[in-house]
Scaffold this motif. Structure first.
Motif, PDB file in Angstrom:
ATOM      1  N   PHE A  48      27.948   1.053   0.672  1.00 10.11           N
ATOM      2  CA  PHE A  48      28.799  -0.058   1.118  1.00 10.11           C
ATOM      3  C   PHE A  48      30.195   0.391   1.538  1.00 10.11           C
ATOM      4  CE2 PHE A  48      25.565  -2.721  -0.786  1.00 10.11           C
ATOM      5  CZ  PHE A  48      25.622  -3.884  -0.037  1.00 10.11           C
ATOM      6  N   SER A  49      30.382   1.709   1.702  1.00  7.77           N
ATOM      7  CA  SER A  49      31.744   2.214   1.920  1.00  7.77           C
ATOM      8  C   SER A  49      32.441   1.574   3.135  1.00  7.77           C
ATOM      9  CB  SER A  49      31.754   3.744   2.037  1.00  7.77           C
ATOM     10  OG  SER A  49      30.947   4.112   3.123  1.00  7.77           O
ATOM     11  N   ALA A  50      31.662   1.115   4.118  1.00  9.09           N
ATOM     12  CA  ALA A  50      32.261   0.514   5.318  1.00  9.09           C
ATOM     13  C   ALA A  50      33.087  -0.726   4.983  1.00  9.09           C
ATOM     14  CB  ALA A  50      31.165   0.155   6.325  1.00  9.09           C
ATOM     15  N   ILE A  51      32.763  -1.390   3.852  1.00  5.51           N
ATOM     16  CA  ILE A  51      33.568  -2.579   3.513  1.00  5.51           C
ATOM     17  C   ILE A  51      34.307  -2.402   2.188  1.00  5.51           C
ATOM     18  CG2 ILE A  51      32.315  -4.300   4.880  1.00  5.51           C
ATOM     19  CD1 ILE A  51      30.752  -5.026   2.351  1.00  5.51           C
ATOM     20  N   ASN A  52      34.216  -1.212   1.613  1.00  2.00           N
ATOM     21  CA  ASN A  52      34.922  -0.863   0.387  1.00  2.00           C
ATOM     22  C   ASN A  52      34.933  -1.985  -0.666  1.00  2.00           C
ATOM     23  OD1 ASN A  52      36.445   0.718  -1.320  1.00  2.00           O
ATOM     24  ND2 ASN A  52      38.395  -0.070  -0.525  1.00  2.00           N
ATOM     25  N   PRO A  53      33.747  -2.333  -1.169  1.00  4.41           N
ATOM     26  CA  PRO A  53      33.693  -3.453  -2.113  1.00  4.41           C
ATOM     27  C   PRO A  53      34.141  -3.028  -3.502  1.00  4.41           C
ATOM     28  CG  PRO A  53      31.537  -2.458  -1.942  1.00  4.41           C
ATOM     29  CD  PRO A  53      32.440  -1.674  -1.027  1.00  4.41           C
ATOM     30  N   LEU A  54      34.417  -4.011  -4.343  1.00 10.27           N
ATOM     31  CA  LEU A  54      34.633  -3.723  -5.757  1.00 10.27           C
ATOM     32  C   LEU A  54      33.274  -3.871  -6.430  1.00 10.27           C
ATOM     33  CD1 LEU A  54      36.408  -3.217  -8.234  1.00 10.27           C
ATOM     34  CD2 LEU A  54      36.798  -5.690  -8.358  1.00 10.27           C
ATOM     35  N   ILE A  55      32.816  -2.795  -7.080  1.00 13.38           N
ATOM     36  CA  ILE A  55      31.516  -2.872  -7.747  1.00 13.38           C
ATOM     37  C   ILE A  55      31.756  -3.119  -9.229  1.00 13.38           C
ATOM     38  CG2 ILE A  55      29.398  -1.601  -8.283  1.00 13.38           C
ATOM     39  CD1 ILE A  55      29.580  -0.348  -5.555  1.00 13.38           C
ATOM     40  N   CYS A  56      31.397  -4.322  -9.655  1.00 11.81           N
ATOM     41  CA  CYS A  56      31.605  -4.715 -11.046  1.00 11.81           C
ATOM     42  C   CYS A  56      30.281  -4.595 -11.788  1.00 11.81           C
ATOM     43  CB  CYS A  56      32.124  -6.148 -11.118  1.00 11.81           C
ATOM     44  SG  CYS A  56      33.780  -6.326 -10.456  1.00 11.81           S
ATOM     45  N   PHE A  57      30.142  -3.542 -12.563  1.00 17.06           N
ATOM     46  CA  PHE A  57      28.905  -3.326 -13.324  1.00 17.06           C
ATOM     47  C   PHE A  57      28.668  -4.524 -14.248  1.00 17.06           C
ATOM     48  CE2 PHE A  57      27.105  -1.520 -17.372  1.00 17.06           C
ATOM     49  CZ  PHE A  57      25.807  -1.408 -16.905  1.00 17.06           C
ATOM     50  N   SER A  58      27.464  -5.055 -14.199  1.00 19.40           N
ATOM     51  CA  SER A  58      27.157  -6.233 -15.015  1.00 19.40           C
ATOM     52  C   SER A  58      26.854  -5.778 -16.448  1.00 19.40           C
ATOM     53  CB  SER A  58      25.960  -6.968 -14.404  1.00 19.40           C
ATOM     54  OG  SER A  58      25.836  -8.220 -15.006  1.00 19.40           O
ATOM     55  N   MET A  59      27.818  -6.034 -17.327  1.00 20.62           N
ATOM     56  CA  MET A  59      27.716  -5.499 -18.690  1.00 20.62           C
ATOM     57  C   MET A  59      26.568  -6.076 -19.480  1.00 20.62           C
ATOM     58  SD  MET A  59      31.603  -5.269 -20.082  1.00 20.62           S
ATOM     59  CE  MET A  59      31.116  -4.870 -21.755  1.00 20.62           C
ATOM     60  N   LYS A  60      26.056  -7.235 -19.045  1.00 17.91           N
ATOM     61  CA  LYS A  60      24.972  -7.814 -19.834  1.00 17.91           C
ATOM     62  C   LYS A  60      23.736  -6.929 -19.821  1.00 17.91           C
ATOM     63  CE  LYS A  60      24.969 -11.591 -17.250  1.00 17.91           C
ATOM     64  NZ  LYS A  60      25.721 -11.130 -16.038  1.00 17.91           N
ATOM     65  N   SER A  61      23.640  -6.054 -18.814  1.00 18.47           N
ATOM     66  CA  SER A  61      22.458  -5.187 -18.746  1.00 18.47           C
ATOM     67  C   SER A  61      22.542  -4.033 -19.740  1.00 18.47           C
ATOM     68  CB  SER A  61      22.277  -4.646 -17.323  1.00 18.47           C
ATOM     69  OG  SER A  61      23.247  -3.653 -17.027  1.00 18.47           O
ATOM     70  N   ASN A  62      23.746  -3.604 -20.015  1.00 14.44           N
ATOM     71  CA  ASN A  62      23.940  -2.530 -21.004  1.00 14.44           C
ATOM     72  C   ASN A  62      25.424  -2.481 -21.346  1.00 14.44           C
ATOM     73  OD1 ASN A  62      24.339  -0.085 -22.422  1.00 14.44           O
ATOM     74  ND2 ASN A  62      22.521   0.811 -21.458  1.00 14.44           N
ATOM     75  N   SER A  63      25.768  -2.880 -22.570  1.00 16.45           N
ATOM     76  CA  SER A  63      27.197  -3.007 -22.874  1.00 16.45           C
ATOM     77  C   SER A  63      27.692  -1.963 -23.861  1.00 16.45           C
ATOM     78  CB  SER A  63      27.500  -4.419 -23.374  1.00 16.45           C
ATOM     79  OG  SER A  63      26.711  -4.705 -24.499  1.00 16.45           O
ATOM     80  N   ASN A  64      26.904  -0.931 -24.079  1.00 16.24           N
ATOM     81  CA  ASN A  64      27.391   0.141 -24.964  1.00 16.24           C
ATOM     82  C   ASN A  64      28.722   0.658 -24.408  1.00 16.24           C
ATOM     83  OD1 ASN A  64      27.734   3.149 -25.607  1.00 16.24           O
ATOM     84  ND2 ASN A  64      26.293   2.421 -27.151  1.00 16.24           N
ATOM     85  N   ILE A  65      29.701   0.814 -25.293  1.00 15.51           N
ATOM     86  CA  ILE A  65      31.040   1.123 -24.768  1.00 15.51           C
ATOM     87  C   ILE A  65      31.115   2.503 -24.109  1.00 15.51           C
ATOM     88  CG2 ILE A  65      32.377  -0.523 -26.137  1.00 15.51           C
ATOM     89  CD1 ILE A  65      33.069   1.699 -28.072  1.00 15.51           C
TER      90      ILE A  65
END
Ligand code: LLP
Length: 418
Positions: A48-65
């Motif tokens: 997605f580099s052409a639009i430089n998005p913010l990728i917010c990892f969805s913590m509900k899938s794995n929230s180990n710190i």
């Protein structure tokens, strides 16, 4: 590609034999590959580099710190859905301006905590919630960013339990209500309502429903002349568990970028499973085997309390012996791999063709990095397993396994019963 590979018939995670880890860590345990996590994150970022998005990892899938920290350290933002996840996000040292907060039932204290931390925006899902965020923001004299979660009413063709973007689910708001809110922004003087959020479901293997949902939102915004700054297109990218043929990050990006690039907005993605799913396995040990007139059972020490996806969704997870016997194909037979819990629904795999395994052998349940440990429980008073992270030739215990004491922590017997 993930970094769980066979070398000389032995399963490795990165550059360590899984069996070597099992000599030091009691089974069952979750094992994550740092390299795979980061690789999957970067794949999306690059695609997605052409639009430089913010990728917010969805913590509900794995929230180990440690998992969250690894991604944050490599530039990821986070999608949180509760005060607990926000707490973990803070421990992982995330930049508040990279945190988005979703969920239909955010409580007042949770909203205040997030405002206090200074998150990027809330994804709001009802008018009641908007009013609550407004009240909290006003009380603390803050201006708060909000995106309206729209339910675009599309059919994403996935398991009905993980479908969210159809009209009858509890998620998001219909277009009409969203329109009303955008028209009445003045009602919420402390809110900057300047984003739209969609998330249509999970484990979606085709880009088409995403395209349809995005198009619907764009048509809506254009026809109502609504201007936004953020477009959060959610998560939901499917992965390979068995025979799926999901879109790659590249092919997904190729279909999505042309649709949104011209909008000139900041794009947010919220992938969970795409990053964490194939970055983790559950390692479990055979306790017994038994043959009944109907079936052969392989009884292992991991069960539905550790990994509930097979029981809950009849989800398929590949199961492989950690050491494959040399004559494996000659001895292969159909077995049910079951856990020790007192429920017929306690299985990890049914009717699996597997080389002969016996007491003490290790099995790996693949694709368990997403919605694995996070959905585990103490059912049958089973202490929850350890979580381990491998990095190259090293591994780290990132959560120790629970003890019996952990099981009763917080419980008390009232005086009258003593
Ligand atoms: N954003 C929102 C608002 C979500 O509700 C979800 C997942 C995600 C992002 C991340 O979705 P992903 O990229 O991981 O598909 N327990 C189920 C999955 C439930 C998904 C819930 N929402 C399972 O084990 O398959």
């Amino acid at each position: 590609m993930h970094k769980f590979t066979f070398r000389d018939n032995e399963l490795y995670c990165e550059d360590i034999k899984v069996s070597d880890i099992a000599k030091k860590v009691p089974t069952p345990f979750y094992l994550y590959s740092y390299g795979t996590l980061i690789d999957h994150y970067r794949k999306l970022k690059t695609a997605f580099s052409a639009i430089n998005p913010l990728i917010c990892f969805s913590m509900k899938s794995n929230s180990n710190i440690a998992v969250v920290r690894a991604l944050v350290k490599n530039g990821a933002g986070l999608d949180v859905v509760s005060g607990g996840e926000l707490y973990r996000a803070r421990l992982a040292g995330v930049d508040p301006r990279k945190v988005v907060y979703a969920g239909v039932g955010k409580k007042r204290e949770e909203i205040i905590e997030a405002i206090d931390f200074g998150i990027l925006f809330f994804n709001a899902e009802s008018e009641d919630e908007l009013e609550e965020i407004q009240r909290c923001a006003e009380k603390y004299g803050r201006k708060v960013n909000v995106a309206i979660r729209i339910n675009p009413d599309v059919i994403p063709k996935t398991h009905h339990y993980i479908t969210t973007g159809k009209g009858e689910t509890k998620f998001g708001l219909d277009f009409e209500t969203a329109h009303k809110i955008f028209n009445m922004r003045w009602r919420y003087p402390n809110l900057r309502i300047k984003g739209v959020h969609i998330h249509i479901g999970s484990q979606i293997t085709d880009a088409l429903p995403f395209q349809e949902a995005i198009r619907k939102v764009i048509d809506f915004l254009n026809s109502k002349r609504i201007e936004i700054e953020y477009f959060n297109i959610g998560g939901g990218l499917g992965i390979i568990y068995s025979v799926e043929n999901p879109q790659t990050a590249k092919s997904f990006a190729r279909k999505i970028i042309p649709l949104i690039k011209k909008m000139g907005v900041k794009v947010i993605l919220e992938p969970g499973r795409f990053i964490s799913g194939n970055s983790g396995i559950l390692v479990t040990r055979v306790i017994y085997t038994k043959r009944t007139p109907r079936k052969k059972f392989v009884i292992v020490d991991g069960g539905m309390s550790d990994l509930i996806r097979p029981s809950l969704y009849e989800a398929y997870h590949k199961i492989v012996p950690v050491k494959v016997p040399h004559n494996s194909s000659d001895t292969a037979e159909r077995v049910d791999v079951v856990g020790p819990i007192c429920e017929s629904g306690d299985f990890l795999g049914k009717d699996r063709l597997m080389p002969q395994v016996g007491r003490g052998d290790l099995l790996a349940v693949m694709g368990a990095g997403a919605y694995g440990f996070v959905m585990s429980s103490n059912y049958n008073s089973r202490p929850r397993p350890s979580e381990v992270m491998a990095m190259g030739k090293k591994f780290y215990i990132v959560r120790r396994h629970e003890t019996y004491k952990d099981l009763v922590r917080g419980e008390t017997i009232p005086k009258v019963l003593r």
